[in-house]
Write an enzyme that holds these catalytic residues in place. Structure first.
Site, mmCIF file in Angstrom:
data_model
loop_
_atom_site.group_PDB
_atom_site.id
_atom_site.type_symbol
_atom_site.label_atom_id
_atom_site.label_comp_id
_atom_site.label_asym_id
_atom_site.label_seq_id
_atom_site.Cartn_x
_atom_site.Cartn_y
_atom_site.Cartn_z
ATOM 1 N N GLU A 143 0.830 -1.207 0.000
ATOM 2 C CA GLU A 143 0.000 0.000 0.000
ATOM 3 C C GLU A 143 0.859 1.248 0.000
ATOM 4 O OE1 GLU A 143 -3.570 2.056 2.678
ATOM 5 O OE2 GLU A 143 -2.309 0.499 3.549
ATOM 6 N N GLU A 240 -12.336 2.551 4.792
ATOM 7 C CA GLU A 240 -11.350 3.001 5.777
ATOM 8 C C GLU A 240 -11.454 4.523 5.924
ATOM 9 O OE1 GLU A 240 -6.887 1.529 6.698
ATOM 10 O OE2 GLU A 240 -7.040 2.893 4.999
#
Length: 256
Positions: A143, A240
């Site tokens: 990520e 998120e």
């Protein structure tokens, strides 16, 4: 409309962690994700998932000492042994939770260390981890995180991530593309998704600014959701984001 997974580190945070599973299920979510399972009884987590018929779709590898400032071990040349041990820990947790995808955090780039050495370390660590995860039918992702929210994080753009993935050369490594982080760093969301879908293994979302729910900021999520469907992404999108108010009251965006 894409499939959404509740991120339990960000949603329903007024509840204890284990109760967030129940809240997510009651709100209609069929899947969850969260950062780390390692501080909990894995058997309790697995039983909670089974009882609620929830799928866990993602968690991260152990990050080192989070409280002390660690944000992953992937690029750290002096902690390769610790990284390799963490691969086994993550595999055991993912198998117990039937979690198909695990995220490797690159870590904070240490001051004074040559960037070429950091890249070499990250590539070699990922090559090892991707192979070990593949043996257990678990997919590995990395990520990129924006430099405003996490200053010093080594992996910060999709281009850098795709370059790392190419250098690792494993079919078992793709990008976890966080729409919020990449809006902050580079924009051009739709084109990046279209051109690199084959190298993207998981999506996450939040709006910008504020990192709140879709519809609260500048990202045109109705368009983006249609685009994600159009290009054929079949995976989950992790929610998120930090709710601007009550988590449940703020879920109306899922109907846009």
């Amino acid at each position: 409309m894409p499939k959404f997974a509740a991120n339990l580190n960000w949603l329903f945070t007024d509840l204890p962690m284990l109760e967030r599973f129940d809240a997510a299920s009651s709100a209609g979510f069929k899947a969850v994700e969260y950062m780390f399972p390692y501080d909990y009884d894995i058997n309790h987590l697995a039983k909670k998932l089974e009882d609620l018929n929830l799928s866990q779709v993602l968690h991260n590898m152990p990050p080192g000492d989070w409280a002390a400032g660690d944000r992953g071990l992937g690029c750290l040349p002096d902690r390769v042994d610790e990284f390799r041990k963490s691969v086994g820990i993550a595999i055991n947790a993912a198998k117990a939770l039937n979690c198909p995808t695990v995220n490797c955090l690159s870590g904070i780039a240490p001051a004074g260390i040559d960037l070429a050495l950091l890249e070499q370390t990250f590539v070699e660590n990922l090559r090892y981890a991707a192979s070990e995860f593949a043996k257990n039918d678990i997919h590995l992702v990395i990520e990129a995180i924006n430099t405003r929210d996490m200053p010093g994080f080594y992996l910060t753009t999709s281009a850098q991530a795709f370059d790392i993935i190419e250098k690792v050369g494993s079919d078992n490594l793709t990008l976890q593309y966080d729409i919020y982080h990449m809006q902050v760093m580079e924009g051009d969301l739709a084109n990046t998704l279209s051109e690199n879908l084959h190298r993207i293994g998981h999506l996450q979302l939040a709006d910008n600014p504020g990192r709140h729910e879709p519809g609260s900021g500048e990202i045109n999520y109705p368009f983006l959701f249609r685009h994600i469907d159009k290009i054929g992404y079949k995976g989950w999108i992790g929610c998120e984001y930090k709710p601007a108010g009550d988590t449940l009251a703020g879920l109306g965006w899922m109907k846009i």
